[in-house]
Design a protein around this motif. Structure first.
Motif, PDB file in Angstrom:
ATOM      1  N   UNK A 131      12.977   0.053   1.280  1.00  0.00           N
ATOM      2  CA  UNK A 131      12.841  -0.472  -0.091  1.00  0.00           C
ATOM      3  C   UNK A 131      11.514  -0.020  -0.697  1.00  0.00           C
ATOM      4  N   UNK A 132      10.469  -0.131   0.083  1.00  0.00           N
ATOM      5  CA  UNK A 132       9.138   0.248  -0.422  1.00  0.00           C
ATOM      6  C   UNK A 132       9.082   1.754  -0.689  1.00  0.00           C
ATOM      7  N   UNK A 133       9.749   2.532   0.179  1.00  0.00           N
ATOM      8  CA  UNK A 133       9.764   3.994  -0.025  1.00  0.00           C
ATOM      9  C   UNK A 133      10.501   4.347  -1.321  1.00  0.00           C
ATOM     10  N   UNK A 134      11.591   3.645  -1.553  1.00  0.00           N
ATOM     11  CA  UNK A 134      12.381   3.894  -2.769  1.00  0.00           C
ATOM     12  C   UNK A 134      11.554   3.544  -4.015  1.00  0.00           C
TER      13      UNK A 134
ATOM     14  N   UNK B  68       0.841  -1.209   0.000  1.00  0.00           N
ATOM     15  CA  UNK B  68       0.000   0.000   0.000  1.00  0.00           C
ATOM     16  C   UNK B  68       0.870   1.252   0.000  1.00  0.00           C
ATOM     17  N   UNK B  69       1.984   1.187   0.725  1.00  0.00           N
ATOM     18  CA  UNK B  69       2.912   2.329   0.700  1.00  0.00           C
ATOM     19  C   UNK B  69       3.367   2.574  -0.738  1.00  0.00           C
ATOM     20  N   UNK B  70       3.696   1.489  -1.432  1.00  0.00           N
ATOM     21  CA  UNK B  70       4.166   1.613  -2.816  1.00  0.00           C
ATOM     22  C   UNK B  70       3.096   2.275  -3.689  1.00  0.00           C
ATOM     23  N   UNK B  71       1.845   1.929  -3.451  1.00  0.00           N
ATOM     24  CA  UNK B  71       0.755   2.469  -4.262  1.00  0.00           C
ATOM     25  C   UNK B  71       0.231   3.801  -3.729  1.00  0.00           C
TER      26      UNK B  71
ATOM     27  N   UNK C 266      -1.279  -1.835  -7.775  1.00  0.00           N
ATOM     28  CA  UNK C 266      -0.847  -0.883  -8.809  1.00  0.00           C
ATOM     29  C   UNK C 266      -1.773  -0.907 -10.023  1.00  0.00           C
ATOM     30  N   UNK C 267      -2.237  -2.096 -10.409  1.00  0.00           N
ATOM     31  CA  UNK C 267      -3.124  -2.198 -11.579  1.00  0.00           C
ATOM     32  C   UNK C 267      -4.435  -1.458 -11.315  1.00  0.00           C
TER      33      UNK C 267
ATOM     34  N   UNK D  35      -0.475  -9.176  -4.259  1.00  0.00           N
ATOM     35  CA  UNK D  35      -0.983  -7.976  -3.575  1.00  0.00           C
ATOM     36  C   UNK D  35      -0.395  -6.710  -4.200  1.00  0.00           C
ATOM     37  N   UNK D  36       0.897  -6.757  -4.508  1.00  0.00           N
ATOM     38  CA  UNK D  36       1.556  -5.575  -5.078  1.00  0.00           C
ATOM     39  C   UNK D  36       1.033  -5.284  -6.489  1.00  0.00           C
TER      40      UNK D  36
END
Ligand SMILES: Cc1cc2nc3c(=O)[nH]c(=O)nc-3n(C[C@H](O)[C@H](O)[C@H](O)COP(=O)(O)OP(=O)(O)OC[C@H]3O[C@@H](n4cnc5c(N)ncnc54)[C@H](O)[C@@H]3O)c2cc1C
Length: 395
Positions: free
Chosen positions: A130-133, A51-54, A163-164, A158-159
């Motif tokens: 890593x997720x923040x990057x 979720x952080x990534x998205x 994003x999709x 999940x990732x």
């Protein structure tokens, strides 16, 4: 740094689901000094890192309220456990003495050295930084730019769906099988959900090289990939191994069934980094919390001079998000073998959200009232996992 006036000093390394639970539960006794060592001043909700990534959650929470009163939080990284002198060496603070140590360092985002370009150009997501990057890289992308998710286990799914759902053009690479953990029925439901979100699934494809803006497959074909995420399994910190303690092939601390290190009675492991009898439970937050409780119970038994109990942890299966608007619940036997029963649809999204919230709720509850958290018990583990040769494992 630990209070030397208290008779028993207990150091917990790692303030994740297992370590925070363990530290809180240790307060069942009021005559022990508890120190928790964690590299960040905040608790990381790893189960929300996709979720952080998205950009739908920041995946961090203040320790205030999560950690019981009087637990000494030291923001630092343990660099070595000196078992002979019973001290934990830290990167920046003076070493900590201990009478008992709970080893709860969790797992890491692993990228294989054997795949050229993966370490340089692929993005793991299993750790906060890593997720923040990756988030920054995704933010900088053109909306139509192709994103490749390598690894179609639960984390990869999940990732990819997260994003999709935001309109990203996502390809999910399976390396053999989509969602190996799921039952046939669950796998079919997930495949359908991925199709609906427009995710291209290359189930059998294997990525053999990562380039700055492409991936190369085992058959030699090359495909554009503006950002390549590597979510094909977790690694484990090497602290135990580097400290001379015996580990399994992945690096998890080898313990007996009371979670006690096979090398040292004063060291007890919990969570993703524990390998009881060399038959580890599936790396998951679902298992980490209860293992944290059991690790604390083992230490408390030793302090009290009573024999510690063996672990007996059941699984319920898994609850996976498929974006923010859907999800799947996969049911399993107590020993974590899946049954061919799963539920998917919009109604699972609030269930998954409740599951995420309940992990923090149980930590807070244990912080307020040690001994109050409860989990599903009564499991067993399939023997075949003892011989799992895989170097990294997905949850
Ligand atoms: C994107 C994603 C989604 C996930 N979703 C789910 C899910 O839905 N359900 C589920 O059950 N599981 C899920 N997981 C897996 C789950 O997050 C982990 O299994 C769980 O976090 C393990 O808990 P733990 O306490 O063992 O380790 P962690 O939560 O990793 O905590 C370990 C802590 O120790 C710290 N540490 C490490 N080394 C040191 C050191 N040397 N000194 C001091 N501290 C150290 C780490 O920084 C960390 O804070 C997911 C994981 C990811 C990445």
């Amino acid at each position: 740094m630990t209070d030397r006036n208290l008779p028993t000093k207990i150091v917990v390394i790692g303030g994740g689901y297992a370590g925070t639970m363990a530290a809180n539960r240790l307060r069942l006794r009021d005559d022990v000094g508890i120190t928790l060592v964690n590299p960040r001043p905040k608790f990381v909700e790893r189960i929300r890192l996709h979720q952080l990534v998205a950009g739908t959650h920041d995946a961090t929470v203040d320790y205030g309220g999560l950690l019981g009163d009087d637990i000494n939080l030291v923001v630092d990284t343990a660099t070595r456990i000196d078992t002979a002198n019973r001290t934990v060496e830290l990167a920046t603070h003076p070493a900590l003495d201990y009478d008992y140590l709970i080893y709860a360092v969790g797992s890491t985002g692993a990228v294989p050295a054997s795949v050229p370009g993966a370490a340089e150009f692929a993005y793991p997501i299993a750790e906060l930084e890593q997720a923040q990057r990756l988030r920054t890289a995704i933010d900088d992308l053109h909306p139509d730019a192709p994103v490749t998710v390598v690894g179609a286990g639960l984390t990869g799914i999940e990732a990819a769906t997260e994003l999709a759902e935001q309109g990203r053009s996502v390809t999910l690479v399976g390396g053999g099988q989509l969602a190996p953990y799921l039952s046939e029925r669950g796998r079919r439901s997930v495949a359908k959900a991925l199709r609906k979100l427009g995710i291209e699934v290359l189930e059998a494809a294997v990525v053999t090289e990562v380039r700055p803006s492409a991936v190369v497959f085992a058959d030699g074909s090359v495909r554009d990939s503006a950002v390549t995420m590597w979510v094909a399994g977790f690694g484990v910190p090497d602290l135990a191994f580097a400290s001379g303690l015996r580990t399994d092939t992945v690096g998890r601390l080898l313990t007996d069934e009371t979670l006690t290190s096979v090398d040292d009675q004063r060291i007890v492991a919990a969570g993703d980094c524990a390998s009881p009898s060399g038959v580890p439970l599936r790396m998951s937050c679902q298992m980490a919390g209860p293992l944290g409780m059991r690790a604390a119970d083992t230490v408390l038994s030793r302090v009290a001079g009573t024999p510690p109990a063996v672990i007996d942890q059941a699984s319920f299966g898994a609850c996976i998000s498929l974006g923010r608007r859907s999800g799947i619940v996969q049911l399993a036997h107590k020993d974590d073998r899946t049954v061919n029963l799963s539920f998917t649809g919009r109604f699972v999204a609030p269930i998954k959200e409740a599951v995420c919230k309940s992990t923090l709720w149980s930590l807070r509850r244990e912080a307020r009232k040690p001994g109050s958290a409860f989990w599903l018990k009564g499991g067993s583990r399939p023997e075949q996992r003892a011989f799992d040769p895989v170097a990294v494992v997905d949850r």
